[in-house]
Scaffold this motif. Structure first.
Motif, mmCIF file in Angstrom:
data_model
loop_
_atom_site.group_PDB
_atom_site.id
_atom_site.type_symbol
_atom_site.label_atom_id
_atom_site.label_comp_id
_atom_site.label_asym_id
_atom_site.label_seq_id
_atom_site.Cartn_x
_atom_site.Cartn_y
_atom_site.Cartn_z
ATOM 1 N N LEU A 1 0.827 -1.211 0.000
ATOM 2 C CA LEU A 1 0.000 0.000 0.000
ATOM 3 C C LEU A 1 0.860 1.259 0.000
ATOM 4 C CD1 LEU A 1 -2.688 -1.260 2.514
ATOM 5 C CD2 LEU A 1 -3.109 -0.646 0.114
ATOM 6 N N GLU A 2 1.975 1.229 0.698
ATOM 7 C CA GLU A 2 2.885 2.390 0.668
ATOM 8 C C GLU A 2 3.455 2.586 -0.730
ATOM 9 O OE1 GLU A 2 4.634 2.792 5.200
ATOM 10 O OE2 GLU A 2 5.548 1.309 3.852
ATOM 11 N N ALA A 3 3.734 1.486 -1.419
ATOM 12 C CA ALA A 3 4.238 1.587 -2.791
ATOM 13 C C ALA A 3 3.193 2.197 -3.716
ATOM 14 C CB ALA A 3 4.647 0.204 -3.297
ATOM 15 N N ALA A 4 1.913 2.045 -3.352
ATOM 16 C CA ALA A 4 0.830 2.638 -4.146
ATOM 17 C C ALA A 4 0.552 4.084 -3.756
ATOM 18 C CB ALA A 4 -0.438 1.808 -3.984
ATOM 19 N N GLY A 5 1.316 4.618 -2.791
ATOM 20 C CA GLY A 5 1.198 6.021 -2.448
ATOM 21 C C GLY A 5 0.473 6.332 -1.146
ATOM 22 N N HIS A 6 0.036 5.322 -0.422
ATOM 23 C CA HIS A 6 -0.679 5.561 0.833
ATOM 24 C C HIS A 6 0.313 5.759 1.981
ATOM 25 C CE1 HIS A 6 -4.524 4.550 -1.011
ATOM 26 N NE2 HIS A 6 -3.941 3.487 -1.563
ATOM 27 N N ARG A 7 -0.093 6.562 2.954
ATOM 28 C CA ARG A 7 0.743 6.857 4.108
ATOM 29 C C ARG A 7 0.033 6.434 5.386
ATOM 30 N NH1 ARG A 7 3.649 6.405 0.827
ATOM 31 N NH2 ARG A 7 5.004 7.915 -0.244
ATOM 32 N N PHE A 8 0.831 6.025 6.359
ATOM 33 C CA PHE A 8 0.292 5.508 7.608
ATOM 34 C C PHE A 8 0.721 6.382 8.776
ATOM 35 C CE2 PHE A 8 0.224 2.031 4.672
ATOM 36 C CZ PHE A 8 -0.867 1.238 5.040
ATOM 37 N N THR A 9 -0.140 6.424 9.783
ATOM 38 C CA THR A 9 0.167 7.203 10.981
ATOM 39 C C THR A 9 0.390 6.327 12.205
ATOM 40 O OG1 THR A 9 -2.184 7.471 11.517
ATOM 41 C CG2 THR A 9 -1.175 9.168 10.125
ATOM 42 N N SER A 10 0.184 5.016 12.067
ATOM 43 C CA SER A 10 0.372 4.093 13.190
ATOM 44 C C SER A 10 1.104 2.855 12.695
ATOM 45 C CB SER A 10 -0.981 3.687 13.787
ATOM 46 O OG SER A 10 -1.633 2.728 12.957
ATOM 47 N N HIS A 11 1.309 1.910 13.611
ATOM 48 C CA HIS A 11 1.938 0.628 13.253
ATOM 49 C C HIS A 11 0.972 -0.522 13.523
ATOM 50 C CE1 HIS A 11 5.857 2.527 12.653
ATOM 51 N NE2 HIS A 11 5.606 3.229 13.753
ATOM 52 N N SER A 12 -0.307 -0.255 13.402
ATOM 53 C CA SER A 12 -1.319 -1.265 13.727
ATOM 54 C C SER A 12 -1.844 -1.943 12.477
ATOM 55 C CB SER A 12 -2.475 -0.628 14.491
ATOM 56 O OG SER A 12 -3.272 0.146 13.624
ATOM 57 N N ASP A 13 -2.320 -3.169 12.652
ATOM 58 C CA ASP A 13 -2.960 -3.879 11.553
ATOM 59 C C ASP A 13 -4.342 -3.301 11.258
ATOM 60 O OD1 ASP A 13 -3.862 -4.863 14.011
ATOM 61 O OD2 ASP A 13 -4.386 -6.814 13.196
ATOM 62 N N THR A 14 -4.941 -2.624 12.240
ATOM 63 C CA THR A 14 -6.246 -2.001 12.031
ATOM 64 C C THR A 14 -6.175 -0.928 10.953
ATOM 65 O OG1 THR A 14 -6.740 -2.375 14.364
ATOM 66 C CG2 THR A 14 -8.169 -0.855 13.186
ATOM 67 N N GLU A 15 -5.148 -0.108 11.003
ATOM 68 C CA GLU A 15 -5.002 0.935 9.988
ATOM 69 C C GLU A 15 -4.719 0.325 8.619
ATOM 70 O OE1 GLU A 15 -2.785 5.248 9.275
ATOM 71 O OE2 GLU A 15 -1.832 3.745 10.565
ATOM 72 N N VAL A 16 -3.971 -0.782 8.595
ATOM 73 C CA VAL A 16 -3.734 -1.464 7.325
ATOM 74 C C VAL A 16 -5.056 -1.945 6.738
ATOM 75 C CG1 VAL A 16 -2.677 -3.497 6.251
ATOM 76 C CG2 VAL A 16 -1.363 -2.110 7.865
ATOM 77 N N LEU A 17 -5.937 -2.485 7.575
ATOM 78 C CA LEU A 17 -7.242 -2.937 7.097
ATOM 79 C C LEU A 17 -8.029 -1.765 6.507
ATOM 80 C CD1 LEU A 17 -9.622 -5.304 9.141
ATOM 81 C CD2 LEU A 17 -10.462 -3.629 7.512
ATOM 82 N N LEU A 18 -8.027 -0.645 7.210
ATOM 83 C CA LEU A 18 -8.770 0.534 6.740
ATOM 84 C C LEU A 18 -8.254 1.024 5.388
ATOM 85 C CD1 LEU A 18 -9.453 3.062 9.652
ATOM 86 C CD2 LEU A 18 -11.079 2.276 7.932
ATOM 87 N N ILE A 19 -6.942 1.129 5.259
ATOM 88 C CA ILE A 19 -6.380 1.667 4.015
ATOM 89 C C ILE A 19 -6.459 0.630 2.902
ATOM 90 C CG2 ILE A 19 -4.269 2.552 2.951
ATOM 91 C CD1 ILE A 19 -3.674 4.010 5.503
ATOM 92 N N ALA A 20 -6.383 -0.655 3.251
ATOM 93 C CA ALA A 20 -6.602 -1.689 2.237
ATOM 94 C C ALA A 20 -8.021 -1.595 1.687
ATOM 95 C CB ALA A 20 -6.361 -3.071 2.845
#
Length: 604
Positions: free
Chosen positions: A89-108
């Motif tokens: 997702l970061e390679a696709a241009g998305h940025r994260f503000t935490s290190h949780s799997d919950t945020e990964v689910l949201l951005i996915a």
């Protein structure tokens, strides 16, 4: 991991105080924090109790927003491959503000929509508010490892991690379901239907992705179907090692339950193939006075063989659980369970939390996936071999330790009325069923008979998906969450399950016993006594034979009001006196204990 609650009131603002009280009632599932949100003009409540595993600080707080889309998420579970997804997702241009799997689910979800579910390797139950679609999306993982109950009262639709949360938040009545009670009292079955033990309280099917609009209309879809899921090309042994490494991911200490059997030993070995240094603690379970059901000596030898002795701790208990302990387990399970042996894991997870471990690795699921229940599968294989005229195979199976159980298996080939007559005459737990209830259950019994007549290959397909595995999944989740411990099993990795379902029955079970492919794959890696040993007793075997030692005097003297609807209490008391070590008598005893809990729960 965590407890969730979503309530949509069709008629007006939700009763927020009741919803918050229901959320507080699940504090044991999420002792590390809580949060809630109101939306849709006050008619939608989203609530979350948090058990911090990944990014246990503020970064994982829920309900979690996606500031770019306006979406909100409440999530129970773990996405084990969240690090790989994050890189993508970061390679696709998305940025994260935490290190949780919950945020990964949201951005996915933001990036892929509901097709993201196909990419997840994990266990989950979540409710996601999608601002663009103006809908709720509700999903449960492929196997149903994490629970999600739901009910529609007409006035409201409610989803939650526990049945009592639904009752408290949406005034859902907790009334015993007679079909569930019948199946439990006759065959010890639980969790084999989409219903719970309560009328109108249902289970979201595994592999589901449902949507709910503002009016409470539900659209039911699936993202996964085992019948169309091909087995991965990766060898099974490599899959188990990778699945174990994924489940060791945690930002908190983890532990492992080590019995004297094959399954947990495989997990312990696989855990040692990585460089994570986990698990931090290993527990084995036994009794203060060692007896035939104590496997701690074998577990200690296994730990030495694997170089894990320094991390091993032994838990020794009295094999007869106290009434207070049984009442505690029932209060957390909230539904009957078919063996008191699960008291062992309840004790172990409590001990694991005392050792500061929040994650527990187990060998759960291997018996159901790889035909470990030889008392069930060898008679099935023998029956099928006789039907096909394969007499040499039948002879070998007949000489196996469980071939003598063929007569029990063949009873299911008799007419249904004859089966019922024989069971009523010969089985103490059946004689304990109230006469009227036994008579009324004849229609439900016919469906259960058809399941018993499945050929071996069909049973090996149904057991992991619908018939057997859902039982231990519920037991493990509720027992772990009672102490704020997340239970993980590498055998429940969807890739391992798909591979197991694709195997031929002969690769799983033969006259030599069950789990043949696992014994073959791990020969040379594990102690020879583990490879060659028959199925171990497993955790809590001594508790299975302690029914007669449990003090039930108060229940017989002052039974729950509706107990006589289901049980002949005088007959049950007599059967326990004559057959104190019959483990099937636990079924009516457990129902009696559960009815007492339910009576107190609904009176609050």
């Amino acid at each position: 991991m965590c407890g969730i609650l979503a309530l949509l009131d069709r008629t007006g603002p939700v009763a927020e105080a009741a919803a918050l009280a229901a959320l507080a009632g699940m504090a044991h599932r999420g002792p590390d924090g809580d949060g809630s949100r109101i939306d849709w003009d006050g008619r939608l409540f989203l609530g979350h109790r948090r058990l911090g595993i990944f990014d246990p600080g503020a970064g994982g707080h829920q309900p979690m927003p996606d500031p770019e889309t306006g979406n909100w998420l409440i999530f129970n579970g773990a996405i084990y491959n969240y690090l790989e997804l994050r890189v993508e997702l970061e390679a696709a241009g998305h940025r994260f503000t935490s290190h949780s799997d919950t945020e990964v689910l949201l951005i996915a979800w933001r990036h892929w929509g509901s097709s993201a579910l196909q990419r997840f390797n994990g266990m989950w139950a979540f409710v996601l508010f999608d601002a663009k679609d103006d809908k709720l999306y509700v999903s449960r993982d492929r196997l149903g490892v994490k629970p999600l109950f739901w009910a529609d009262t007409g006035k409201a639709v409610v989803f939650g991690s526990e049945c009592t949360a639904l009752a408290q938040a949406a005034d859902v009545p907790l009334i015993p379901d007679p079909v569930a009670v019948h199946d439990f009292l006759t065959l010890g079955l639980t969790d084999h239907r989409s219903n719970s033990f309560f009328q109108g309280v249902l289970c979201l099917p595994p592999g589901s992705i449902w949507s709910v609009d503002r009016a409470g209309n539900i659209s039911r879809n699936r993202f996964h179907d085992w019948s169309t899921t091909p087995a991965p090309a990766t060898p099974l042994k490599d899959l188990i090692v990778d699945a174990t490494a994924l489940r060791l991911r945690a930002d908190v200490p983890s532990g492992l339950l080590l019995s004297g059997g094959l399954d947990s030993t495989i997990v312990a070995w696989a855990a040692g193939q990585g460089d994570s240094g986990k698990p931090d603690q290993i527990l084995t379970y036994g009794y203060r006075e060692k007896g035939p059901h104590d496997e701690t000596d074998r577990a200690e030898r296994t730990a030495r063989y694997l170089g894990l002795s320094e991390r091993l701790a032994r838990v020794a208990v009295d094999p007869t659980p106290s009434r207070a302990l049984l009442d505690d387990v029932i209060a957390h399970q909230q539904q009957p369970f078919n063996t008191p042996s699960i008291v062992a894991s309840f004790r172990l997870y409590r001990e694991m939390r005392a050792h500061n471990c929040t994650v527990a690795l187990t060998g759960e699921g291997a018996d159901e996936l790889f035909a470990g229940y030889t008392r069930r599968y060898i008679p099935l294989a023998l029956r099928d071999a006789l039907k096909r005229g394969e007499f040499l195979s039948a002879w070998k199976l007949l000489r196996s330790p469980h071939g003598r159980l063929l007569a029990r298996r063949l009873i299911w080939e008799a007419p249904t009325a004859a089966i019922r007559w024989i069971m009523r005459k010969r089985r103490p737990h059946i004689r304990s069923i109230a006469g009227r209830f036994w008579h009324d259950g004849r229609h439900w019994f016919a469906e259960r008979v058809s399941k018993q007549r499945l050929p071996l290959d069909a049973a090996l397909q149904a057991d992991p998906v619908t018939d057997l595995l859902p039982q231990p999944l519920r037991y493990a989740d509720a027992n772990g969450m009672a102490s704020g411990v997340e239970v993980r099993s590498p055998f429940l990795d969807w890739r391992v399950v798909a591979t197991a379902l694709a195997l031929a029955p002969t690769e799983k079970v033969s006259y030599q016993g069950g789990k043949q492919i696992l014994r073959k794959l791990f020969t040379g890696d594990l102690p020879p006594e583990i490879i060659s040993a028959p199925k171990s007793h497993g955790l809590g075997m001594a508790e299975q034979f302690a029914v007669g030692a449990i003090d039930l005097s108060d229940l017989f003297d002052h039974p729950p009001i509706i107990a006589s609807d289901f049980l002949d209490l005088s007959q049950l008391k007599a059967e326990i006196a004559v057959h104190p070590n019959d483990p099937t008598l636990w079924w009516p005893v457990c129902l009696l204990l559960w009815l007492r809990w339910l009576e107190r729960e609904t009176a609050r």
